[in-house]
Design a protein around this motif. Structure first.
Motif, short mmCIF file in Angstrom:
data_model
loop_
_atom_site.label_atom_id
_atom_site.label_comp_id
_atom_site.label_asym_id
_atom_site.label_seq_id
_atom_site.Cartn_x
_atom_site.Cartn_y
_atom_site.Cartn_z
N ILE A 98 0.71 -1.36 -0.42
CA ILE A 98 -0.08 0.09 -0.17
C ILE A 98 0.84 1.70 0.11
CG2 ILE A 98 -2.04 1.49 0.94
CD1 ILE A 98 -2.68 -1.30 2.01
N GLY A 99 1.55 1.34 1.24
CA GLY A 99 2.79 2.31 1.02
C GLY A 99 3.94 1.51 1.73
N GLY A 100 4.82 2.88 1.83
CA GLY A 100 5.82 2.62 2.92
C GLY A 100 6.84 1.67 2.17
N ILE A 101 8.15 1.25 3.37
CA ILE A 101 9.22 0.23 2.53
C ILE A 101 9.19 -1.32 3.53
CG2 ILE A 101 10.73 1.26 4.30
CD1 ILE A 101 12.37 1.09 1.70
N GLU A 102 9.70 -2.05 3.35
CA GLU A 102 9.99 -3.28 3.87
C GLU A 102 11.68 -3.67 3.45
OE1 GLU A 102 7.32 -7.09 4.36
OE2 GLU A 102 8.76 -8.01 3.57
N ILE A 103 12.05 -3.94 4.31
CA ILE A 103 13.55 -4.33 4.52
C ILE A 103 14.20 -5.45 4.97
CG2 ILE A 103 15.94 -3.16 5.08
CD1 ILE A 103 14.63 -0.40 4.79
N ARG A 104 14.44 -6.30 4.08
CA ARG A 104 15.36 -7.17 4.79
C ARG A 104 17.06 -7.50 4.76
NH1 ARG A 104 10.69 -11.33 6.37
NH2 ARG A 104 9.84 -10.44 5.69
N ALA A 105 17.66 -7.74 5.38
CA ALA A 105 19.22 -8.21 5.16
C ALA A 105 19.23 -9.09 6.38
CB ALA A 105 19.65 -7.10 5.74
N GLY A 106 19.07 -10.45 6.09
CA GLY A 106 19.44 -11.76 6.69
C GLY A 106 18.45 -11.82 7.57
N ASP A 107 18.64 -12.27 8.63
CA ASP A 107 17.57 -12.33 9.87
C ASP A 107 17.19 -11.01 10.30
OD1 ASP A 107 18.25 -14.39 10.12
OD2 ASP A 107 19.35 -14.82 11.53
N LEU A 108 17.21 -9.81 10.05
CA LEU A 108 16.62 -8.04 10.43
C LEU A 108 15.80 -7.99 9.63
CD1 LEU A 108 17.31 -5.69 11.63
CD2 LEU A 108 18.68 -4.79 9.59
N VAL A 109 14.79 -7.62 9.63
CA VAL A 109 13.30 -7.30 8.91
C VAL A 109 13.02 -5.82 10.03
CG1 VAL A 109 10.57 -7.72 8.74
CG2 VAL A 109 12.97 -9.50 8.53
N ILE A 110 12.67 -5.11 9.30
CA ILE A 110 12.42 -3.43 9.16
C ILE A 110 11.38 -3.20 8.58
CG2 ILE A 110 12.54 -1.40 9.06
CD1 ILE A 110 15.36 -2.20 9.40
N ASP A 111 10.26 -3.28 9.14
CA ASP A 111 8.59 -3.69 8.24
C ASP A 111 8.22 -2.01 8.58
OD1 ASP A 111 6.13 -3.50 6.99
OD2 ASP A 111 6.43 -5.65 7.59
N ASP A 112 8.24 -1.11 7.43
CA ASP A 112 7.10 0.46 7.16
C ASP A 112 6.91 0.19 6.49
OD1 ASP A 112 6.95 2.27 8.66
OD2 ASP A 112 8.14 3.73 7.79
N SER A 113 5.55 -0.62 6.39
CA SER A 113 5.04 -0.74 5.18
C SER A 113 3.59 0.16 5.76
CB SER A 113 4.23 -1.79 4.57
OG SER A 113 4.02 -3.14 4.86
N VAL A 114 2.30 0.01 5.25
CA VAL A 114 0.92 1.59 5.19
C VAL A 114 0.69 -0.73 6.00
CG1 VAL A 114 -0.98 1.45 4.68
CG2 VAL A 114 1.63 2.99 4.56
N ARG A 115 0.66 -1.45 4.81
CA ARG A 115 0.25 -2.75 5.14
C ARG A 115 0.55 -3.77 6.59
NH1 ARG A 115 2.03 -7.43 1.87
NH2 ARG A 115 3.60 -7.75 3.17
N SER A 116 2.10 -3.31 6.70
CA SER A 116 1.85 -3.33 8.76
C SER A 116 1.75 -2.60 9.70
CB SER A 116 3.80 -3.43 8.89
OG SER A 116 3.76 -3.73 10.12
N LYS A 117 1.32 -1.94 9.24
CA LYS A 117 0.77 -0.85 10.03
C LYS A 117 -0.89 -0.93 10.71
CE LYS A 117 4.62 2.40 9.99
NZ LYS A 117 4.34 3.99 8.87
#
Length: 179
Positions: free
Chosen positions: A150-169
């Motif tokens: 929907i909007g925002g960003i999702e970042i995956r680096a190995g075990d690190l996951v940063i999910d700043d997406s609208v879907r996640s919110k």
């Protein structure tokens, strides 16, 4: 099943990488494993590898014949060992894990970035710099566009996951409203 093949392949990939580093042959091993992965991924050969009535020695010999002189001696030994242990189906995964380990050893982190919208070159560079700083090393970005975020960003680096997406919110909000 994918997890099973990774579990099978990991010790081989680690051992091959250790040997490649020790002998200073990382690039040669990388090429050999890439060739072996291509050969063993052929659909007809995959069917033979998975067929319990086909002798492992026949498959081993066929692989070695197809590769010819392109394989160094130690890679030939690997093929023989894998055939002996009925692990030829793991060759592509061994190659993938080896490459992952090679890239990590060079200090480059593989980072998958999923965004709802296209990212231009300037945004990609800024993101790479920020992630490089955050992760403490060089990063290799793979950018995917996924409108379901929907909007925002999702970042995956190995075990690190940063999910700043609208879907996640939205999911977090829906979960919070359930209580």
């Amino acid at each position: 099943m994918a997890g099973d093949i990774t579990t099978i392949a990991r010790p081989y990939a680690e051992a091959v990488f250790a040997r490649a580093k020790e002998s200073g042959q990382v690039d040669a091993w990388s090429e050999a494993l890439e060739l072996l992965a291509a050969v063993t991924s052929d659909t007809q050969l995959v069917a033979q590898i998975g067929n319990p009535t086909v002798p492992r020695e026949s498959i081993r010999d066929l692989i070695l014949e197809v590769c010819g002189d392109a394989l160094p001696g130690e890679a030939v030994n690997l093929v023989k060992l894998l055939a002996e242990n009925s692990r030829l189906e793991a060759v592509a995964e061994i190659a993938r894990l080896f490459e992952e380990r090679r890239v990590a050893d060079q200090g480059v982190r593989q980072v998958l970035v999923r965004t709802a919208f296209e990212v231009d070159a300037a945004q990609k560079d800024a993101l790479a710099q920020a992630l490089s700083k955050r992760l403490g090393g060089q990063v290799d970005l793979e950018i995917e566009t996924d409108s379901t975020l929907i909007g925002g960003i999702e970042i995956r680096a190995g075990d690190l996951v940063i999910d700043d997406s609208v879907r996640s919110k939205i999911k977090q909000l829906a979960h919070a409203l359930q209580f």
